[in-house]
Motif scaffolding. Structure first.
Motif, PDB file in Angstrom:
ATOM      1  N   ASP A 153       0.812  -1.211   0.000  1.00  0.00           N
ATOM      2  CA  ASP A 153       0.000   0.000   0.000  1.00  0.00           C
ATOM      3  C   ASP A 153       0.854   1.274   0.000  1.00  0.00           C
ATOM      4  O   ASP A 153       0.435   2.300  -0.510  1.00  0.00           O
ATOM      5  N   CYS A 154       2.056   1.214   0.613  1.00  0.00           N
ATOM      6  CA  CYS A 154       2.874   2.437   0.646  1.00  0.00           C
ATOM      7  C   CYS A 154       4.113   2.315  -0.236  1.00  0.00           C
ATOM      8  O   CYS A 154       5.044   3.087  -0.115  1.00  0.00           O
ATOM      9  N   ASP A 156       6.110   2.542  -3.836  1.00  0.00           N
ATOM     10  CA  ASP A 156       5.971   3.236  -5.120  1.00  0.00           C
ATOM     11  C   ASP A 156       6.504   2.423  -6.295  1.00  0.00           C
ATOM     12  O   ASP A 156       6.071   2.620  -7.427  1.00  0.00           O
ATOM     13  N   ARG A 195      -6.182   1.714   0.492  1.00  0.00           N
ATOM     14  CA  ARG A 195      -6.632   2.736  -0.468  1.00  0.00           C
ATOM     15  C   ARG A 195      -5.946   2.619  -1.808  1.00  0.00           C
ATOM     16  O   ARG A 195      -6.540   2.903  -2.834  1.00  0.00           O
ATOM     17  N   ARG A 196      -4.675   2.195  -1.821  1.00  0.00           N
ATOM     18  CA  ARG A 196      -3.951   2.159  -3.089  1.00  0.00           C
ATOM     19  C   ARG A 196      -3.964   0.783  -3.729  1.00  0.00           C
ATOM     20  O   ARG A 196      -3.397   0.579  -4.782  1.00  0.00           O
ATOM     21  N   GLU A 200      -5.470  -2.968  -7.668  1.00  0.00           N
ATOM     22  CA  GLU A 200      -4.320  -3.843  -7.955  1.00  0.00           C
ATOM     23  C   GLU A 200      -4.743  -5.297  -8.048  1.00  0.00           C
ATOM     24  O   GLU A 200      -5.654  -5.739  -7.359  1.00  0.00           O
TER      25      GLU A 200
ATOM     26  N   ASN B  75      -4.130   7.730   4.874  1.00  0.00           N
ATOM     27  CA  ASN B  75      -3.124   6.801   4.374  1.00  0.00           C
ATOM     28  C   ASN B  75      -2.273   6.321   5.545  1.00  0.00           C
ATOM     29  O   ASN B  75      -1.536   7.111   6.143  1.00  0.00           O
TER      30      ASN B  75
END
Lengths: 533, 533
Positions: A153-154, A156, A195-196, A200, B75
């Motif tokens: 999630d965190c 990049d 959230r990210r 995916e 986040n």
């Protein structure tokens, strides 16, 4: 009753050991025998429900039951079995708070130590694959999976994110199938909270060595299970198996590599080390027992049962390592110990199984009961009701019933229950071409090469430059730790590479306390700095 | 709205941090600001109920709530805060799977990192005392207490059994009182399941530095609590405090020594290291904030709240470090961040507390609400109802309600949830006269003396004989490991002694991989064997 009170010692607290103790408590009077049970945990695990702990649909501690409550008349010794002395009839167990071996003499011995996962001959598996057998394994897997979701999630870097979101499960028997099904369901349920990760793709890959999964079951049921798993997004790789692993990928026999940060393997099994060194009759490593469950050569004093034995029924059928068989073996074993104490003819093992059941989670299962094949929701209801009914103790029944009900109302729990500990000195395996660390990384450990070779590469304006090649016995990574700077070069395995990894904290403590140790690395750093200039 | 989307970074996921995030989610529109929260766990702990986890009356995971569900628009970064760069407005967090530091820039920063337990200047406490602050702490304490009960049950030495059955808790504030009460209740409840402990006495000792416990409460309530605890068998030692510890005993300031294998200490507290090194206005180590919760010198961009700050209300009252204050601080903080973004006057902190509540377990508590003092069953009902009501989320309320109801019907769970790990290289402390190991013990580690001296003693026919005296920089214990025999001498501390302890597994791995390390010990062993002959 003849002679003094007998000492019965039971090794192992799985289905076989616990049901033997419980039956003995019922059969024998307290003045006939003392019962002692040795187990590394003070609880018994209800194994069939263990996969549900991974997904959190059963709470961590609800799948276990304290042995002291299950077997109130048994003396529990919460230690590891270290040695069995067949000649002097003594079991040695691991030390407790004081470093003294504890010796337990026996008149009658029951060996029910089960099996362990054994990655012998599979490079990097011990370091990177997680077995699935005990409650601790289930919790470790759960924590790890939550950890990769949090990191994804965190993160990049899309490459790393893909690795974090790929899970490989080795072994398509009941255990592997239930684990991959639960994990896949769990991840898809909690993904929306990240959230990210909502958009995916998560890959759950099941690897099995034969042409279809669930070899324990009839083909139509196995195919049904395959269909359901695939529909839910699980990838199934057949006729292949895990042979090696690194911290970045799983490597299959076919040569296929799956980049991933999570490898779970339910195979292969072996007898625990204490039984491997036991000098007695064996069949492919398993203890050889008679149809009365007596250890061959020790009839009348030692019984062995459960997953660690090679047993055939009176009619010559091989007995599979399942809970339903283990509990029946326990009854026969207890009866035969009672017969040995009171005099009488030993009973023979005749149970040939009622059927097989496997859950796929989310209202689906496969079952084969007394020859009838069932799949889908009906099989799932059967699974849940049968196992709930079979659970010993009202408390466990109520607790698991509540958990299942709560899971209908509320989403799966996603808290990661981590117990703090530094990782300590450990081994790691790299395949040719793998990066051990990158120039610019933080220096978190020192490496000692045990086997293989690696290249030290520096990024220069003209492109990457090979600075040195290191081999077995060489050290590297000391520079960043000694000077507290980031890595000044990249290290890449040029062959299969096995290293001992000494983390920063341990390295610094050893350096301070054992100057000769520190000197080895300081000297090396001086040489390398000299060469760099 | 002025300018670009603002980055709000919140450090810490306790009451202060979580309630700030939740309030900001309500106050600000998504296009006004991104909210990022850094916490080492992915869950928030409902601290007031944590002591009940030790006794198992609340299940392990029911006392926590996933932060992603509490703060869906935030986040979450599940990492440790390593550095705060006030000049460049960047927070550095610990690395994840790759050894690279992650940097998080902020426009507005909220510091709510709480406190840590700090045993500085208390020899042996770090190695032997367990803090009580986090869920991991609670689980560690629970596992340890079950472990000592298991060991006591199979231990023949009455001295060791007494040590195993003695528990010392340091600090008589709410936290210490609730821990000792829960532990005492738990042990007395499960003791009957330990066949050899039924008649044994268990000592739970609470040590407090002042003349009465619960300094947060009025004297009559504190005396009531003392009376209840004493009635249940808890020993209370007043006007004294823990100053040192070994693996065999707790040492108090008065010189009193309590032989025991379990030490829990809830005091003393200090700011976490990352705040200790932060260069800003402080008051006795705590961050100094204005009545608008702004960090002094960084008004309008940094706020600090919760246990890590020194805060006074507008009327000049010191704000105590409790949940009820932290949640109100969070509201003020969120309002002031909103004001900073939208423009407006910052709100001042005026909340002065509604009262205090402390549970003694087993239907008893003490409470002081809006000036009214209540004790006993009524206070306990108030405690349970109030805290259940205050729990955010229906799921948590239902789960804890069920746990409490189940605990009325069934006995406390006594399964020990242990995650396997080798213990690794660590420090240990001994007081003068303490035995490091006995002749005949199994060799489980090698020792390096960091401070102090010890005597090596051999049992001979004429009595014990002093063979050598060792001091800082000396090694011992290598012989038993190199030759795989039991200890050939007893080692006793002659002064306060600090050692580095290298366990057998690590010792052997290092010896193989770093020959210079192994040589130090082999050489020593050769010398010592020569001398012995």
């Amino acid at each position: 009753m003849v002679g003094a009170k007998k000492q019965i010692v039971i090794l192992g607290g799985g289905f076989a050991g616990i049901y033997t103790a419980r039956t003995l408590e019922r059969m024998l009077r307290p003045e006939e025998a003392d019962i002692c049970l040795v187990n590394r945990e003070n609880y018994w695990v209800y194994q069939p429900m263990l996969p549900e702990v991974i997904s959190g649909s059963i709470a961590l501690m609800n799948v276990v039951c304290p042995i002291r409550r299950l077997c109130p008349r048994t003396n529990l010794v919460m230690r590891e079995v270290e040695d069995i002395d067949l000649t002097n009839r003594i079991v040695t167990v691991s030390p407790g708070f004081r470093p003294r071996a504890k010796k337990i003499p026996y008149d009658y011995l029951v060996i029910a130590l089960g099996e362990v996962t054994n990655y012998y001959g599979m490079p990097g598996m011990l370091e990177n694959a997680m077995p699935f057998r005990t409650l601790a394994d289930a919790i470790t897997i759960r924590n790890h999976v939550i950890h990769v979701l949090e990191e994804a999630d965190c993160e990049d870097d899309p490459d790393l994110r893909r690795k974090l979101l790929t899970i490989v499960v080795g072994g398509g028997g009941f255990s592997g199938v239930e684990v991959v099904a639960e994990l896949n369901n769990f991840i898809h349920e909690v993904k929306k909270n990240y959230r990210r990760l909502r958009e995916e793709k998560v890959r759950c890959v099941l690897v099995h060595s034969r042409g279809r999964i669930l070899p324990e079951m009839a083909e139509p049921l196995a195919l049904f299970a395959q269909k359901i798993l695939k529909k839910r997004g699980v990838e199934i790789i057949l006729n292949d198996r895990l042979v090696a692993a690194t911290s970045e990928k799983a490597i299959l026999k076919s040569g296929l590599e799956v980049p991933c940060k999570t490898i779970i393997s339910t195979v292969p099994s072996a007898n625990p080390p204490v039984l491997q060194k036991l000098d007695c009759a064996k069949d492919k490593g398993s203890l050889l027992v008679t149809t009365a469950l007596e250890l061959v050569g020790h009839e009348g004093s030692i019984w062995a049962l459960g997953d660690c034995v090679s047993l055939k029924t009176v009619s010559g059928k091989v007995v599979p390592p399942t809970a339903q068989h283990a509990t029946r073996e326990a009854t026969t074993c207890a009866a035969n110990i009672s017969a040995a104490i009171r005099g009488g003819k030993p009973a023979q093992f005749t149970f040939e199984g009622l059927g097989t059941l496997g859950s796929l989670g989310h209202g689906s299962a496969v079952a084969q009961i007394l020859g009838v094949k069932i799949s889908g929701w009906l099989a799932w209801m059967l699974w849940r009701n049968l196992y709930l009914f079979k659970l010993p103790g009202l408390k466990s029944k109520v607790r698991i019933g509540i958990d299942w009900f709560m899971h209908l109302l509320f989403p799966a729990d996603l808290a990661q229950m981590r117990l703090e500990h530094e990782s300590g000195i450990k081994n790691q395996h790299f395949e040719p071409g793998d990066i051990v660390f990158h120039e610019g990384d933080l220096g978190d450990s020192v490496y000692v090469i045990e086997k293989g070779e690696c290249d030290v590469i520096k990024e220069e304006e003209a492109g990457p430059k090979l600075v040195a090649t290191l081999q077995a016995g060489n050290y590297f990574g000391e520079m960043a730790l000694l000077s507290d700077v980031t890595r000044n070069a990249t290290v890449r395995a040029s062959t299969a590479l096995d290293v001992l990894l000494i983390p920063k904290g341990d390295f610094n403590r050893l350096r301070q306390s054992v100057p000769a140790f520190g000197e080895v690395f300081s000297e090396l750093a001086r040489k390398r700095t000299g060469r760099d200039n």
